[in-house]
Write a protein that holds these residues in place. Structure first.
Motif, PDB file in Angstrom:
ATOM      1  N   PHE A  33      31.792  30.929  35.806  1.00 56.83           N
ATOM      2  CA  PHE A  33      32.906  30.766  36.809  1.00 56.83           C
ATOM      3  C   PHE A  33      34.112  31.594  36.318  1.00 56.83           C
ATOM      4  O   PHE A  33      34.715  32.376  37.198  1.00 56.83           O
ATOM      5  N   ASN A  34      34.336  31.744  35.188  1.00 56.28           N
ATOM      6  CA  ASN A  34      35.655  32.223  34.734  1.00 56.28           C
ATOM      7  C   ASN A  34      35.299  33.761  34.596  1.00 56.28           C
ATOM      8  O   ASN A  34      36.091  34.500  34.950  1.00 56.28           O
ATOM      9  N   GLU A  35      34.256  34.143  34.341  1.00 60.94           N
ATOM     10  CA  GLU A  35      33.718  35.468  34.012  1.00 60.94           C
ATOM     11  C   GLU A  35      33.597  36.270  35.301  1.00 60.94           C
ATOM     12  O   GLU A  35      33.565  37.344  35.590  1.00 60.94           O
ATOM     13  N   ALA A  36      33.118  35.372  36.369  1.00 63.93           N
ATOM     14  CA  ALA A  36      32.829  35.943  37.613  1.00 63.93           C
ATOM     15  C   ALA A  36      34.041  36.788  38.301  1.00 63.93           C
ATOM     16  O   ALA A  36      33.863  38.155  38.765  1.00 63.93           O
ATOM     17  N   SER A  37      34.970  36.333  38.313  1.00 61.82           N
ATOM     18  CA  SER A  37      36.299  36.902  38.677  1.00 61.82           C
ATOM     19  C   SER A  37      36.813  38.190  37.954  1.00 61.82           C
ATOM     20  O   SER A  37      37.218  39.046  38.512  1.00 61.82           O
ATOM     21  N   VAL A  38      36.567  38.053  36.945  1.00 60.82           N
ATOM     22  CA  VAL A  38      36.764  39.218  35.944  1.00 60.82           C
ATOM     23  C   VAL A  38      35.800  40.281  36.192  1.00 60.82           C
ATOM     24  O   VAL A  38      36.276  41.347  36.247  1.00 60.82           O
ATOM     25  N   LEU A  39      34.574  40.135  36.193  1.00 62.04           N
ATOM     26  CA  LEU A  39      33.607  41.290  36.743  1.00 62.04           C
ATOM     27  C   LEU A  39      33.669  41.738  38.273  1.00 62.04           C
ATOM     28  O   LEU A  39      33.956  43.003  38.296  1.00 62.04           O
ATOM     29  N   LEU A  40      34.328  40.859  39.063  1.00 63.45           N
ATOM     30  CA  LEU A  40      34.525  41.398  40.323  1.00 63.45           C
ATOM     31  C   LEU A  40      35.979  42.149  40.517  1.00 63.45           C
ATOM     32  O   LEU A  40      35.983  43.200  40.985  1.00 63.45           O
ATOM     33  N   PHE A  41      36.710  41.928  39.624  1.00 65.70           N
ATOM     34  CA  PHE A  41      38.055  42.504  39.457  1.00 65.70           C
ATOM     35  C   PHE A  41      37.991  43.996  38.782  1.00 65.70           C
ATOM     36  O   PHE A  41      38.378  44.893  39.427  1.00 65.70           O
ATOM     37  N   SER A  42      36.849  43.921  37.876  1.00 67.06           N
ATOM     38  CA  SER A  42      36.765  45.049  37.116  1.00 67.06           C
ATOM     39  C   SER A  42      36.004  46.256  37.916  1.00 67.06           C
ATOM     40  O   SER A  42      35.967  47.267  38.144  1.00 67.06           O
ATOM     41  N   ALA A  43      34.661  45.632  38.751  1.00 68.27           N
ATOM     42  CA  ALA A  43      34.247  46.385  39.691  1.00 68.27           C
ATOM     43  C   ALA A  43      35.033  47.204  40.770  1.00 68.27           C
ATOM     44  O   ALA A  43      34.874  48.287  41.026  1.00 68.27           O
ATOM     45  N   THR A  44      36.202  46.287  41.082  1.00 72.12           N
ATOM     46  CA  THR A  44      37.241  46.713  42.297  1.00 72.12           C
ATOM     47  C   THR A  44      37.994  47.777  41.729  1.00 72.12           C
ATOM     48  O   THR A  44      38.161  49.030  42.376  1.00 72.12           O
ATOM     49  N   VAL A  45      38.459  47.960  40.492  1.00 69.43           N
ATOM     50  CA  VAL A  45      39.217  48.873  39.854  1.00 69.43           C
ATOM     51  C   VAL A  45      38.572  50.246  39.535  1.00 69.43           C
ATOM     52  O   VAL A  45      39.084  51.091  39.537  1.00 69.43           O
ATOM     53  N   VAL A  46      36.969  49.850  39.097  1.00 70.93           N
ATOM     54  CA  VAL A  46      36.339  51.231  38.899  1.00 70.93           C
ATOM     55  C   VAL A  46      36.135  51.790  40.444  1.00 70.93           C
ATOM     56  O   VAL A  46      36.250  53.071  40.134  1.00 70.93           O
ATOM     57  N   LEU A  47      35.728  51.100  41.159  1.00 69.06           N
ATOM     58  CA  LEU A  47      35.810  51.760  42.589  1.00 69.06           C
ATOM     59  C   LEU A  47      36.795  52.418  43.148  1.00 69.06           C
ATOM     60  O   LEU A  47      36.817  53.452  43.632  1.00 69.06           O
ATOM     61  N   VAL A  48      38.068  51.767  42.850  1.00 68.16           N
ATOM     62  CA  VAL A  48      39.463  52.463  43.343  1.00 68.16           C
ATOM     63  C   VAL A  48      39.542  53.773  42.414  1.00 68.16           C
ATOM     64  O   VAL A  48      39.995  54.451  43.077  1.00 68.16           O
ATOM     65  N   VAL A  49      39.416  53.770  41.141  1.00 66.43           N
ATOM     66  CA  VAL A  49      39.510  54.953  40.363  1.00 66.43           C
ATOM     67  C   VAL A  49      38.567  56.035  40.647  1.00 66.43           C
ATOM     68  O   VAL A  49      39.053  57.205  40.796  1.00 66.43           O
ATOM     69  N   VAL A  50      37.168  55.579  40.775  1.00 60.50           N
ATOM     70  CA  VAL A  50      36.237  56.712  40.944  1.00 60.50           C
ATOM     71  C   VAL A  50      36.189  57.300  42.367  1.00 60.50           C
ATOM     72  O   VAL A  50      35.854  58.338  42.706  1.00 60.50           O
ATOM     73  N   LYS A  51      36.610  56.259  43.324  1.00 55.42           N
ATOM     74  CA  LYS A  51      36.390  56.597  44.768  1.00 55.42           C
ATOM     75  C   LYS A  51      35.067  57.338  45.121  1.00 55.42           C
ATOM     76  O   LYS A  51      34.999  58.420  45.429  1.00 55.42           O
ATOM     77  N   PRO A  52      33.874  56.361  45.008  1.00 58.39           N
ATOM     78  CA  PRO A  52      32.634  57.065  45.515  1.00 58.39           C
ATOM     79  C   PRO A  52      32.439  57.259  47.007  1.00 58.39           C
ATOM     80  O   PRO A  52      31.611  58.033  47.354  1.00 58.39           O
ATOM     81  N   PHE A  53      33.226  56.763  47.800  1.00 57.51           N
ATOM     82  CA  PHE A  53      33.038  56.761  49.132  1.00 57.51           C
ATOM     83  C   PHE A  53      33.798  57.839  49.861  1.00 57.51           C
ATOM     84  O   PHE A  53      34.893  58.011  49.507  1.00 57.51           O
TER      85      PHE A  53
END
Length: 53
Positions: A33-53
């Protein structure tokens, strides 16, 4: 941002259960439960930086 809105009420309920010694979850569940939000936040940051869309 919506993840925080969902996580806060759940944390509040879990804290109340701890206060009343009515915890039904194991330590592994809390780790996930604790790590799920960290992983979701990390994925969001990667998507914002890389901008694959």
């Amino acid at each position: 941002m919506s993840c925080a809105y969902l996580r806060d009420p759940v944390c509040r309920v879990l804290l109340r259960r701890f206060e009343h010694s009515a915890n039904r979850r194991g330590p592994t569940w809390f780790r996930v439960f604790n790590e799920a939000s960290v992983l979701l936040f990390s994925a969001t940051v990667v998507l914002v930086v890389v901008k694959p869309f």
